[in-house]
Design a protein around this motif. Structure first.
Motif, PDB file in Angstrom:
ATOM      1  N   GLU A   3      44.598 -12.068 -24.514  1.00 27.58           N
ATOM      2  CA  GLU A   3      45.196 -11.309 -25.612  1.00 27.58           C
ATOM      3  C   GLU A   3      45.201 -12.106 -26.906  1.00 27.58           C
ATOM      4  N   ALA A   4      45.199 -13.442 -26.785  1.00 36.68           N
ATOM      5  CA  ALA A   4      45.256 -14.293 -27.974  1.00 36.68           C
ATOM      6  C   ALA A   4      43.873 -14.619 -28.531  1.00 36.68           C
ATOM      7  N   VAL A   5      42.823 -14.314 -27.766  1.00 33.06           N
ATOM      8  CA  VAL A   5      41.456 -14.633 -28.185  1.00 33.06           C
ATOM      9  C   VAL A   5      40.802 -13.408 -28.800  1.00 33.06           C
ATOM     10  N   GLU A   6      40.208 -13.582 -29.951  1.00 32.07           N
ATOM     11  CA  GLU A   6      39.513 -12.478 -30.604  1.00 32.07           C
ATOM     12  C   GLU A   6      38.192 -12.185 -29.889  1.00 32.07           C
ATOM     13  N   GLU A   7      37.817 -10.931 -29.868  1.00 30.00           N
ATOM     14  CA  GLU A   7      36.583 -10.517 -29.221  1.00 30.00           C
ATOM     15  C   GLU A   7      35.378 -11.060 -29.986  1.00 30.00           C
ATOM     16  N   ARG A   8      34.414 -11.607 -29.250  1.00 29.44           N
ATOM     17  CA  ARG A   8      33.216 -12.159 -29.872  1.00 29.44           C
ATOM     18  C   ARG A   8      32.393 -11.043 -30.487  1.00 29.44           C
ATOM     19  N   ALA A  12      25.549 -11.671 -19.902  1.00 25.61           N
ATOM     20  CA  ALA A  12      24.659 -10.983 -20.844  1.00 25.61           C
ATOM     21  C   ALA A  12      25.460 -10.212 -21.890  1.00 25.61           C
ATOM     22  N   ILE A  13      26.492  -9.500 -21.452  1.00 24.24           N
ATOM     23  CA  ILE A  13      27.311  -8.738 -22.391  1.00 24.24           C
ATOM     24  C   ILE A  13      28.013  -9.670 -23.374  1.00 24.24           C
ATOM     25  N   HIS A  14      28.408 -10.843 -22.892  1.00 25.38           N
ATOM     26  CA  HIS A  14      29.088 -11.812 -23.757  1.00 25.38           C
ATOM     27  C   HIS A  14      28.112 -12.643 -24.600  1.00 25.38           C
ATOM     28  N   ASP A  15      26.809 -12.319 -24.515  1.00 25.82           N
ATOM     29  CA  ASP A  15      25.804 -13.054 -25.291  1.00 25.82           C
ATOM     30  C   ASP A  15      25.893 -14.552 -24.993  1.00 25.82           C
ATOM     31  N   GLY A  16      25.982 -14.857 -23.693  1.00 27.13           N
ATOM     32  CA  GLY A  16      26.214 -16.232 -23.291  1.00 27.13           C
ATOM     33  C   GLY A  16      24.985 -17.012 -22.870  1.00 27.13           C
ATOM     34  N   PHE A  17      23.809 -16.392 -22.899  1.00 30.94           N
ATOM     35  CA  PHE A  17      22.597 -17.100 -22.488  1.00 30.94           C
ATOM     36  C   PHE A  17      21.976 -17.836 -23.670  1.00 30.94           C
ATOM     37  N   MET A  18      21.419 -18.994 -23.390  1.00 29.06           N
ATOM     38  CA  MET A  18      20.833 -19.847 -24.435  1.00 29.06           C
ATOM     39  C   MET A  18      19.419 -19.364 -24.738  1.00 29.06           C
ATOM     40  N   VAL A  19      19.320 -18.316 -25.527  1.00 29.78           N
ATOM     41  CA  VAL A  19      18.016 -17.776 -25.922  1.00 29.78           C
ATOM     42  C   VAL A  19      18.043 -17.419 -27.409  1.00 29.78           C
ATOM     43  N   GLY A  20      16.850 -17.331 -27.990  1.00 24.80           N
ATOM     44  CA  GLY A  20      16.714 -16.839 -29.363  1.00 24.80           C
ATOM     45  C   GLY A  20      17.475 -17.636 -30.400  1.00 24.80           C
ATOM     46  N   ARG A  21      18.311 -16.946 -31.146  1.00 29.91           N
ATOM     47  CA  ARG A  21      18.987 -17.536 -32.299  1.00 29.91           C
ATOM     48  C   ARG A  21      19.890 -18.705 -31.930  1.00 29.91           C
ATOM     49  N   HIS A  22      20.278 -18.806 -30.666  1.00 23.92           N
ATOM     50  CA  HIS A  22      21.133 -19.923 -30.260  1.00 23.92           C
ATOM     51  C   HIS A  22      20.400 -21.262 -30.382  1.00 23.92           C
TER      52      HIS A  22
END
Length: 349
Positions: free
Chosen positions: A105-110, A157-167
């Protein structure tokens, strides 16, 4: 009703941590305690012509259509407010969930998570003509039809957590590492969307073609591979012309779409990391895909074992799910689902 009566004491003892609509339950129980007279509940069948039940439905509908927000005083008096969970009834699991909920609840959505969820919800609305909520998506990927490996892949994948592309384009990255941001086959910025749905590599095109070919055996509309139909596969609906849901087709799509998307990701990583960019042959990819789906079929069959008791899958459900995509299905014995001596595989033609 049972939450306010039979299970009320349990919910209060555990601090409403695992109670659905816990805060509302806390408010209602406080309101009941504030009454001077005894309160009795009587269950009535819904939508059966009962005047007060129909009146409650009418008022709920009117409230939902009201444009102006109605402000209600939901403040609980201090002497009626039961807070926290009793240590005697608190387990490690319960405490962990309470901590996780408070932290979330204290963390903002990515931003990436929000964008991906909006894409999934938009795809499902366009294809299935119904709206889903974010909570529904998160709950759906925990269905038993989604394996643990696929569930972890979808969550990340939904959290955009994979090290690909712009990362790989972060300022701290060296020039050598920044080169990994580009797809070496399509010569464009890589991303999970590109890898799963647009890349021209063999692993994606061959696997997608195999899935579409197998799905044609079900005589059901091909939904395509999109964010909504893969990451949100457990939410996809198939219906007859009369509006009746095809539950076994929905279950089959959930299995095939999640396993296929995860396999595309694994084959891509194998090509880029282990094989240093060398592509797999179409035959290798085809064999890997069929092995993956055959393995998933085998898991379903083993999940019907009697020793699992209440956790066991219904053999009739498993048979109805896979029947239309099996090889030589007419030659299978009646009890093929639970008989490990019967060899069963997916159609290859």
């Amino acid at each position: 009703m049972e939450a306010l009566t039979r299970h009320r004491e349990k919910h209060e003892q555990t601090g409403f941590i695992e109670t659905k609509n816990g805060e509302l339950m806390r408010i209602v129980i406080a309101a009941l305690r504030a009454r001077k007279a005894q309160t009795a509940f009587k269950w009535v069948k819904g939508h059966n012509g009962h005047p007060r039940n129909e009146g409650a439905d009418r008022l709920a509908g009117e409230g939902a259509e009201t444009e102006q927000e109605t402000h209600l005083n939901l403040q609980i008096p201090d002497h009626l407010n039961v807070t926290g969970a009793q240590l005697l009834h608190t387990t490690q699991k319960l405490a962990y969930r309470a901590i996780r909920r408070r932290k979330s609840e204290a963390v903002e959505e990515r931003a990436g998570t929000k964008a991906n969820l909006e894409t999934i919800m938009g795809d499902l609305e366009d294809i299935c003509n119904f709206q889903v909520k974010q909570k529904t998506i998160w709950t759906a990927i925990r269905k038993r039809d989604v394996t643990r490996e696929c569930r972890q892949f979808i969550w990340k994948a939904i959290h955009d957590g994979f090290m690909v592309g712009r990362h790989w384009l972060r300022p701290s990255m060296s020039d050598t590492l920044r080169e990994r941001a580009t797809c070496k086959i399509c010569l464009e910025l890589d991303s999970l969307d590109h890898i799963l749905f647009r890349c021209k590599c063999n692993e994606r095109t061959v696997v997608t073609s195999l899935l579409e070919k197998l799905w044609s055996k079900t005589k059901t509309q091909w939904p395509g591979l999109l964010w909504g139909t893969t990451m949100g596969a457990p939410c996809v609906r198939f219906e007859t012309s009369d509006g009746e849901r095809l539950l076994t087709k929905e279950r089959l799509w959930t299995i095939l779409a999640t396993e296929t998307s995860y396999l595309i990701w694994k084959l891509r990583c194998e090509r880029v990391i282990q094989r240093e960019g060398a592509s797999l042959t179409a035959t290798e990819i085809e064999n890997r895909w069929y092995a993956t789906i055959d393995r998933r079929l085998s898991i379903d069959r083993r999940a019907t074992a009697p020793f699992l008791e209440k956790r066991a899958l219904d053999p009739a459900t498993v048979e109805a799910t896979w029947y239309c995509v099996l090889e030589n299905v007419d030659e299978l014995p009646p009890n093929w689902v639970g008989d490990s001596g019967v060899l069963v595989g997916i159609r290859r033609s």
